[in-house]
Scaffold this active site. Structure first.
Site, PDB file in Angstrom:
ATOM      1  N   HIS A 188       0.773  -1.191   0.058  1.00 16.85           N
ATOM      2  CA  HIS A 188      -0.024  -0.156   0.155  1.00 16.85           C
ATOM      3  C   HIS A 188       1.061   1.295   0.007  1.00 16.85           C
ATOM      4  CE1 HIS A 188      -3.725  -2.386   0.587  1.00 16.85           C
ATOM      5  NE2 HIS A 188      -3.098  -2.776   1.419  1.00 16.85           N
ATOM      6  N   HIS A 288      -7.182  -3.255 -10.403  1.00 20.71           N
ATOM      7  CA  HIS A 288      -7.458  -3.093  -9.278  1.00 20.71           C
ATOM      8  C   HIS A 288      -8.783  -2.821  -9.097  1.00 20.71           C
ATOM      9  CE1 HIS A 288      -7.570   0.484  -5.932  1.00 20.71           C
ATOM     10  NE2 HIS A 288      -6.768  -0.623  -5.483  1.00 20.71           N
TER      11      HIS A 288
HETATM   12 MG   LIG Z   1      -3.157  -2.164  -3.437  1.00 19.06          MG
END
Ligand SMILES: [Mg+2]
Length: 377
Positions: A188, A288
Site C-alpha cells: 500500500h 485494481h
Molecule cells: Mg493495492
C-alpha cells in the site's frame, strides 16, 4: 442516439462511500459508470458536472471522440480527479454501446478468450496464526489466489517492524496452504526503497506471486533501485491516471503486473490501450478493484478480452453487496467471476434503491510513527 442526462449517485454503504454515474439517452438506454478515487467523491461529482456540459446532445456511440473531448476539452488538465470522472462516463458509454448492439462489452473489445476469470481475495489477521487460518478458510472456499497486506500495529507503521511482521505472516500462510496456492502481498505504498528491497529479499524464499506497491507513486524511477535488488515480481499502478502515468513504468519495464484501475485510469478505453501496450513488454494486467459492482463488471469485461491478463482483484464480488441497488450483478463461483448473461456490462441499476443510501463525509485513515509523525497510507 443522443445523451440526454448524466446523473451522479454518491452514496455510503458498508464502511465507505461510492460514486456511481448514470448516463441516459433519448432511446431509453442507460449506461452505468463508477468513479474510483475514494474520499474524493464530491470532487468527482463536480468534475462530472463540468464534463456534462460538453456531452449533452452527443452520440454516446462515439466513445473515442467523447474520451478525447473530455480529456482535451478544457485548457487545464483534470489530473487524477478528471481522469476518474472520465473513467466513470467512459464505462457508462461502453455499457450503452453494448446494450445498443445487444452484445456484452468484451465482444466489442475483440471477443471472449477465456471462459472464467480467476480472482484473488484479501486475507490477514492480527497474528501469523490468524493469517494462516484465514488463508486455509479461503482456499477451502475455492480461492487459489490470496493477498496479504503489510501490517501496521494499531495505526502505527514502523517500516522495520512491518517488514519483519510481513515475513512472519507470509511464512505462516505459505506453510498453511502449500506451494500451489498463489500468495501476493500489498505494501500500500508504505515503504521507502531500502525497506522495500529488504522485504523483497526476505520474501523470495516463500515464492510470492507479486509484491504490490512497495513505494509511493510520485517518483517512478525509484523502482529502478528496487528492481535491481528484488527478483520477485512487482505489481504497481493502482494510483495512475491515463497512459501517461504508466508510460515510464512500462517502457523501462519497472513492473511485472500493471494494477490498472479502470475507474481512475480513464475507463475501459484507456485501460485497453495500456493493456495492449503492456503486452509488447510481456507485462500482464491485474486490474485494481476495491470498489462496487460497476467496477467489478467493467474489470471482468476487460479481463475476458485481454490475453495478457493474470488475475483479478476480487474486491466485493461473491457477496450480496448493494444487492438492492444493483439487482443484477456479475456471476461468481468459487474464486472466479464468469461471463454475464446480459448485454453491455451485464448489470442493472435501481435509482430509487440508490437514493436510500445517504452519502457521508468521510476522511481516510492516517498512519503515524510512534512519535506522531506521518507515514504513508
Ligand atoms: Mg493495492
Amino acid at each position: 442516439m443522443k445523451i440526454t442526462d448524466i446523473k451522479t449517485f454518491p452514496l455510503h454503504a458498508g464502511e465507505r462511500n461510492y460514486l456511481f454515474v448514470k448516463v441516459e439517452t433519448d432511446e431509453g438506454l442507460y449506461g452505468m459508470g463508477e468513479f474510483g478515487i475514494t474520499w474524493k467523491e464530491q470532487a468527482g461529482v463536480g468534475a462530472i458536472q463540468h464534463m456534462k456540459a460538453h456531452l449533452l446532445g452527443q452520440d454516446p456511440m462515439n466513445i473515442e471522440f467523447l474520451w478525447q473531448l473530455m480529456f482535451r476539452g478544457d485548457f487545464f488538465p483534470g489530473g487524477r480527479i478528471g481522469a476518474a470522472a472520465i473513467s466513470a462516463i467512459d464505462i457508462a458509454l461502453w455499457d450503452i454501446k453494448g446494450k445498443a448492439l445487444a452484445q456484452p462489452v468484451h465482444m466489442l473489445l475483440g471477443g471472449r478468450l477465456r471462459d472464467r476469470v480467476a480472482c484473488y481475495t484479501g486475507i490477514g489477521g492480527q497474528t501469523p496464526e490468524d493469517s494462516a487460518l484465514s488463508a486455509k478458510d479461503r482456499v477451502a472456499a475455492g480461492w487459489q489466489y490470496l493477498r496479504l497486506s503489510v501490517p501496521d500495529r494499531d495505526g502505527i507503521l514502523d517500516a522495520r517492524t512491518a517488514v519483519r511482521d510481513s515475513v512472519e505472516h507470509f511464512a505462516a500462510v505459505r506453510e498453511a496452504v502449500g506451494p500451489e496456492v498463489e500468495i501476493c502481498i500489498d505494501a500500500h505504498t508504505r515503504l521507502d526503497p531500502p525497506d522495500a528491497i529488504r522485504l523483497g529479499r526476505l520474501l523470495e524464499t516463500y515464492d510470492p506471486f507479486f509484491i504490490e506497491d512497495p513505494l509511493r507513486c510520485e517518483n517512478p524511477q525509484s523502482y529502478r533501485q528496487v528492481r535491481q535488488h528484488v527478483a520477485s515480481p512487482l505489481a504497481v499502478g493502482e494510483h495512475y491516471a491515463t497512459k501517461w502515468e504508466f508510460r515510464q513504468m512500462v517502457e523501462e519495464e519497472l513492473l511485472d503486473y500493471a494494477r490498472i484501475d479502470l475507474c481512475i485510469v480513464g475507463g475501459l478505453t484507456e485501460a485497453r490501450k495500456i493493456a495492449n501496450w503492456c503486452e509488447t513488454h510481456y507485462i500482464k494486467i491485474v486490474p485494481h478493484n476495491p470498489l462496487g459492482p460497476v467496477s467489478a463488471a467493467a474489470c471482468l469485461q476487460l479481463d475476458l478480452a485481454t490475453d495478457n491478463f493474470a488475475v483479478q482483484e476480487g474486491g466485493r464480488i461473491g457477496s450480496s453487496f448493494l444487492a438492492d441497488v444493483f439487482p443484477v450483478q456479475i456471476p461468481y463461483e468459487a474464486g472466479h467471476v464468469l461471463p454475464p448473461e446480459g448485454p453491455g456490462l451485464g448489470i442493472e441499476f435501481d435509482e430509487d434503491a440508490a437514493a436510500k443510501f445517504e452519502f457521508k463525509w468521510l476522511n481516510g485513515p492516517q498512519l503515524r510513527r510512534s512519535d506522531g509523525s506521518f507515514t504513508n497510507w
